[in-house]
Design an enzyme around this catalytic site. Structure first.
Site, short mmCIF file in Angstrom:
data_model
loop_
_atom_site.label_atom_id
_atom_site.label_comp_id
_atom_site.label_asym_id
_atom_site.label_seq_id
_atom_site.Cartn_x
_atom_site.Cartn_y
_atom_site.Cartn_z
CG HIS A 163 2.06 -2.30 -5.27
ND1 HIS A 163 0.74 -3.12 -3.78
CD2 HIS A 163 1.31 -2.91 -6.07
CE1 HIS A 163 -0.92 -2.84 -4.32
NE2 HIS A 163 0.17 -3.31 -5.42
CB SER A 177 -2.04 -5.96 -6.19
OG SER A 177 -1.90 -4.27 -6.72
CD GLU A 220 0.31 -1.37 -0.40
OE1 GLU A 220 1.13 -1.44 -1.38
OE2 GLU A 220 0.03 -2.18 0.09
#
Length: 561
Positions: free
Chosen positions: A466, A212, A347
């Site tokens: 994610h 990230s 995601e």
């Protein structure tokens, strides 16, 4: 006589080499650092149905506390200490939005090594940079337990770095250059170069990796002249410097807005920064940063207020980022080392949570179509370019409908808009500009260790969201116990092996084995990638039609180019 002298010299050199290749004493676990200070670690169990052990050294300061006059300045190397530092507990985490916690005195790192180090070898080093949208997180082991990776005979280093306002505030001039969190990473990498051999590590085999915003930080280090020579491989998971949420083009505007919210009047940026250095409560900065976050958009569509930014030419301190990421990539003026880039296949599953909390979540995008436009392209609304882009978005994702009412369609659009196209473009530009190998992956496995999905109560939806890949690299204290027959164990074992292989050899699949039965292809001409699911499947051109649309629009209308 000469032969005897030569033999003695050789023996002395070998003895010195052994002495310096490993200084960890198995009894007292004391390491002497380059500045003369000593740290005492502890021996811990790897577990995982194994009787293997590892050495843990936590809370080692790598820089001076960035407080007082050092606030909003580059980190300074830590001068050391005279006593033995008890390195059995993590240091302070950095000030952050999450529950308004942390301290400014937070520049600590942790080192984990196998306990069965061969004194004649030096071990590859994996240097982890945590994620958290540049405003939260730490390198602590509660979520990033090193056991899986250390079990592959690599040394793991995790770090804290300045976050949010304190880490990325910038007046865009010499008063406050910005990028302090990134410069903290550079300082920690210098610490590794100076000290890791004392732990048995190889300073010439350091792989940086992160996820990230941590993946974005990894990519920024690839782009920065300050980081040259400090690492030798890079793994960027679900984040690069090209993601819209990871670059602030207007840091000076943000700085002046923050000053207004803090009720500061000033006659120069120097005076502004001096007043900010006098603030006693650093949590005020975190509160202001949160109040400045745009509530109208789902996170990721635009930059957070305090993010990496370009530093001015007249900077007093060395510049971490001398130009925009896109221009640096276009010039090919970056650190060219073996790289892995990748993302999860879903995601943006978190949009379902947003809709659950607000059933009218999609209305704002229907009421204001400008919110669909790529903010980082600087497209003016109500222009021919804006209309063309919106028409292509509606055709690609929403079946040509003018009204968005399907959350799954929006989820796909959001994933591409916020994550996938920027990562796709990053991969393409690196593969075109460097001869060092570039590898690409899509993580699609949906199983017992998809922890974010479980914690967000989104298991009814297929795919990996994610951060779902994190459970397959790190031991998480909140993870469920999984049985030996659970296929998630094999997926985890494969992924850890490939990441460790990359750190050791510069290639994630140097050999085809029973566990890893395919070779991960390098990116050449067709966005070759590896799908990491229950099996490993080499493929080409992920999400090809959607990516083709973005690429066409990008080439026609991206005003940032």
């Amino acid at each position: 006589m000469l032969r005897q002298i030569v033999l003695v010299v050789v023996l002395v050199l070998i003895a010195n080499s052994l002495a310096h290749s490993r200084k960890i004493n198995d009894e007292d676990l004391i390491i002497t650092l380059h500045h003369g200070g000593k740290v005492r670690g502890e021996k811990k169990s790897i577990g995982l149905y194994s009787d293997k052990k590892y050495f843990s050294f936590k809370g080692i300061p790598y820089a001076e506390p960035p407080v007082g006059k050092l606030r909003f300045r580059s980190p300074q190397p830590h001068p050391g200490w005279t006593n033995i530092l008890n390195a059995t507990k993590h240091g302070n985490i950095c000030v952050q939005l999450n529950k308004l916690q942390g301290s400014e005195d937070c520049l600590f790192l942790n080192v984990y090594t196998p306990s069965n180090l061969n004194p004649t070898k030096k071990y590859a080093v994996m240097f982890w940079i945590h994620g958290g949208a540049y405003v939260t997180g730490s390198g602590d082991s509660a979520k990033q337990g090193p056991e899986f990776l250390v079990n592959e005979d690599v040394i793991v280093v995790t770090i804290n770095y300045r976050l949010g306002f304190l880490g990325f505030f910038s007046t865009n001039d010499r008063s406050a250059q910005g990028n302090y969190g990134l410069k903290d990473c550079v300082e920690a990498l210098k610490w590794v170069q100076n000290n890791i051999e004392a732990f048995g590590g190889d300073r010439n085999r350091v792989t940086i990796f992160g996820q990230s915003s941590g993946g974005g930080m990894v990519h920024y280090l690839l782009l920065s002249p300050m980081a040259k020579g400090l690492f030798h491989g890079a793994i960027s998971q679900s984040g690069t410097a090209l993601n819209a949420w990871g670059f602030q083009p207007y840091p000076r505007t943000i700085a002046f807005e923050a000053a207004k919210l803090l009720n500061i009047t000033f006659n120069s940026t120097e005076n502004l920064v001096d007043q900010l250095r006098d603030f006693k409560d650093p949590y005020e900065f975190a509160v202001i940063a949160e109040s400045m976050t745009n509530p109208d958009l789902f996170p990721g569509f635009i930059p957070y207020p305090f993010e990496p930014s370009v530093e001015p030419e007249d900077s007093d301190e060395p510049r971490f980022l001398p130009d925009t990421p896109l221009k640096i990539l276009q010039r090919g003026d970056f650190n060219k080392v073996p790289c892995i880039f990748g993302a999860t296949n879903e995601e943006m599953l978190l949009v379902h949570d947003a809709q659950r909390k607000d059933p009218d979540f999609l209305l704002k995008y229907n009421n204001d179509s400008r919110l669909l436009l790529p903010d980082e392209w600087f497209i003016q609304p109500n222009t021919e370019a804006a209309d063309d882009i919106l028409n292509n978005i509606r055709k690609t994702y929403f079946n040509d409908k003018t009204e968005i009412n399907d959350i799954i369609e929006f989820r796909t659009f959001g994933a591409d808009r916020v994550f996938l196209y920027s990562i796709y473009k990053t991969v393409e530009m690196h593969a075109r500009k460097q001869t060092a190998p570039v590898f690409f992956y899509i993580f699609s496995y949906d199983g017992s260790l998809n922890l974010d999905k479980k914690f967000q109560l989104l298991t009814e939806y297929d795919g990996a969201m994610h951060s779902d890949d994190m459970g397959y690299l790190w031991k998480n204290s909140k993870a469920p116990l999984i049985m030996p027959t659970d296929p998630a164990r094999k997926v985890r074992k494969r992924m850890v092996k490939m990441w460790a292989n990359f750190s050791k050899y510069g290639h994630p699949t140097p050999n085809v084995t029973e566990l890893i039965s395919v070779e991960w292809p390098k990116v050449r001409n067709h966005q070759e990638f590896l799908e990491i699911g229950e099996e490993l499947i080499p493929k080409i051109d992920p999400f090809s039609q959607r990516m083709a649309m973005w690429k066409e629009m990008d080439q026609k209308y991206n005003n940032a180019q």
